[in-house]
Each structure stands twice: as C-alpha cells, then as structure tokens.
Design an enzyme around this catalytic site. Sequence first.
Site, PDB file in Angstrom:
ATOM      1  N   HIS A  41       0.826  -1.207   0.000  1.00  0.00           N
ATOM      2  CA  HIS A  41       0.000   0.000   0.000  1.00  0.00           C
ATOM      3  C   HIS A  41       0.867   1.266   0.000  1.00  0.00           C
ATOM      4  CE1 HIS A  41      -2.727   2.867   2.370  1.00  0.00           C
ATOM      5  NE2 HIS A  41      -3.380   2.633   1.255  1.00  0.00           N
ATOM      6  N   ARG A  42       0.839   1.987  -1.111  1.00  0.00           N
ATOM      7  CA  ARG A  42       1.711   3.156  -1.318  1.00  0.00           C
ATOM      8  C   ARG A  42       3.179   2.748  -1.198  1.00  0.00           C
ATOM      9  NH1 ARG A  42      -1.652   7.123   2.848  1.00  0.00           N
ATOM     10  NH2 ARG A  42      -3.703   6.269   2.323  1.00  0.00           N
ATOM     11  N   GLU A  68       0.931  -0.386  -4.775  1.00  0.00           N
ATOM     12  CA  GLU A  68      -0.247   0.454  -5.013  1.00  0.00           C
ATOM     13  C   GLU A  68       0.218   1.898  -5.011  1.00  0.00           C
ATOM     14  OE1 GLU A  68      -3.673   2.982  -3.473  1.00  0.00           O
ATOM     15  OE2 GLU A  68      -1.778   2.490  -2.469  1.00  0.00           O
ATOM     16  N   ASP A  70      -0.807   6.219  -6.002  1.00  0.00           N
ATOM     17  CA  ASP A  70      -1.885   7.201  -6.147  1.00  0.00           C
ATOM     18  C   ASP A  70      -1.462   8.242  -7.178  1.00  0.00           C
ATOM     19  OD1 ASP A  70      -3.750   6.440  -3.842  1.00  0.00           O
ATOM     20  OD2 ASP A  70      -1.810   6.606  -2.837  1.00  0.00           O
ATOM     21  N   HIS A  83      -0.624  10.778  -2.364  1.00  0.00           N
ATOM     22  CA  HIS A  83      -1.944  10.353  -1.893  1.00  0.00           C
ATOM     23  C   HIS A  83      -2.880  11.513  -1.607  1.00  0.00           C
ATOM     24  CE1 HIS A  83      -4.955   9.265   1.170  1.00  0.00           C
ATOM     25  NE2 HIS A  83      -5.064   8.152   0.461  1.00  0.00           N
ATOM     26  N   GLU A 142      -4.110   3.777  -8.542  1.00  0.00           N
ATOM     27  CA  GLU A 142      -5.331   4.434  -8.073  1.00  0.00           C
ATOM     28  C   GLU A 142      -5.398   5.846  -8.613  1.00  0.00           C
ATOM     29  OE1 GLU A 142      -7.710   5.952  -4.087  1.00  0.00           O
ATOM     30  OE2 GLU A 142      -6.183   4.381  -3.872  1.00  0.00           O
ATOM     31  N   LYS A 144      -6.545   9.182  -7.859  1.00  0.00           N
ATOM     32  CA  LYS A 144      -6.937   9.853  -6.619  1.00  0.00           C
ATOM     33  C   LYS A 144      -7.695  11.144  -6.948  1.00  0.00           C
ATOM     34  CE  LYS A 144      -6.184   8.682  -3.141  1.00  0.00           C
ATOM     35  NZ  LYS A 144      -7.008   7.883  -2.200  1.00  0.00           N
ATOM     36  N   ASP A 267       0.254  -2.015   4.445  1.00  0.00           N
ATOM     37  CA  ASP A 267       1.473  -1.243   4.682  1.00  0.00           C
ATOM     38  C   ASP A 267       2.639  -2.157   5.017  1.00  0.00           C
ATOM     39  OD1 ASP A 267      -0.208   0.939   4.426  1.00  0.00           O
ATOM     40  OD2 ASP A 267      -0.135   1.519   6.542  1.00  0.00           O
TER      41      ASP A 267
END
Length: 276
Positions: A41-42, A68, A70, A83, A142, A144, A267
């Site tokens: 995640h990120r 992942e 953004d 993000h 993603e 955003k 994370d």
Amino acid sequence: MKKKLLVGAGVALTLLLSPLSQTFAAEFTTGDLRKVDNVAHRGASAYAPENTISAFDKAVEMKADYIEIDVQRSKDGKLVIIHDTTVNRTTDGTGKVGELTFDQLRSLDAGSWKGEQFAGEQIPTFDEVLERYHGKIGILVELKAPELYPGIEESVAEKLRERHLDKPQNEKIIIQSFNHESMKKMNDLVPKVPIGVLTSSRAHTTEQALQEFSSYADYFNPSYGIVTEELVNQVHSLGMKIGSWTVRSQEAADFLLDIKVDAIITDYPDYVDPRN
C-alpha cells in the site's frame, strides 16, 4: 463491457504472481486454484515514506506482488504520485497538488517526515514508476480524486498505451478509484486492463450495487471493516475478485486469508508472507 479473466478447472484465478504468493495457494470449492496477491500500500509504507521510490523499492525487496500508487496531476499537467490532494502531510511544503507546478512539487522533501535517512526523497512521476517497476512488480494504479483533474483518465490511458501496457499480456497493471464514474471511463479507454472499484460504504455491498459494478469492473476492493465471508462469496459469484485494505496487523491479514480474498493491500507486506 465487462472484461472476463480466464476461469476454469486448473486455471489460476489471479494475475501472474511472484513465487512468494504462489506458495499461498488455496482451493475454491469448485476446485479452481486461488492465489492471494500481496499488495504494498503506497509501497512498503510502514518502512519507508509512502509513495516514494524508497517505499516502492522496499516492496520489491520484500517480494510483494504489487505496489499500489496514487496518481494526481500538477498544475502544468504532469502525472505525479502522491496520496493527499495537498502536499501538507507528506512533504515540507503546503498547498494543493493541482495548484502547484511540477517543478514546485519536485522541489519538495517527501521523505524527512518519515525519518532523517529519507531526507531528499522526491515526489515521483507516473512515468518514472512505470519505467522503473513494470516487469519487476505489478502496479495497482489508483486515480486519486480524478474529479479534480478533468481528462486525467485519458492521460493515464495514453501513458499505458505508449508502453503497450494496455494489452492483455500485461495484466500486472490494474486501475482503481473511489470515483466509479471515472472507472467506467477507464474501462472504455483501456478495455483490456483490469478495473477495480474502491469503497468503504456498506451501501455498495448490496446485490444490486455489486451487479452494477460487475458490468464494468474486475475487482471490488472494500475497506477491511466491511469485509465478510458472505461478501467475498457474493463478489466471486459475480465473476469479480476482491482485494481489501488497509491491513496494518497480522490479525487482519490472517482473517482476510481465511475468508479467501484475492488480494491484501497492506502497509506491511511481511504480514502476508506465509513463512511468518
């Protein structure tokens, strides 16, 4: 039109996976093989500043299946990876992403907030991430707040086409957003790229809502707090996969593995490591 991935006896239901998650195979009641994607995640954001090269490199090192990211857009039209819709939290600057030029964004320190060792980390570009990581790790893109950036869908689609990443043999690219109209548009622009819808609302888990999503999406990606085994089964029955976020405990990871989600967005990529 809904893009169906291959499903059948002995056919893997997930995208091409790393050896790590291949060891995490399970069986559906139909006898089809299921594999769980480990999505950083990120990037590996528990260990490095989110949405930076350090975090993405750490995810590769930890053998995650996907990073992942953004995507937003600078004032002068550059696609950047961050993000929040402002730079306030994760950089030493202030202001809205869309009101700052690329040079202004690039001059910010996006790492020091996480630790002195990350001082000087920059906000990456979408181009840099595609160039550096495609073929090395999957990329979950993603969009955003795309409503703030009219035409961003076309810009993202064009970047994928430039690198021939809009083709079915490149299924390690997935696009998702909380903006479901934007995802309908992406499905039209790059119909062979898997599409995901994000939600934290139980209103989106009704039979009617899920059927609507299944008409254009390949993934239904809800927040951890609304995931149940029944929901997982509903999503699978409609031909979609399900990936849940954001996992920040071993307990949460184990629960999602037990109820047979297709992806865990975390994370902590090491929480999804079956060797732990």
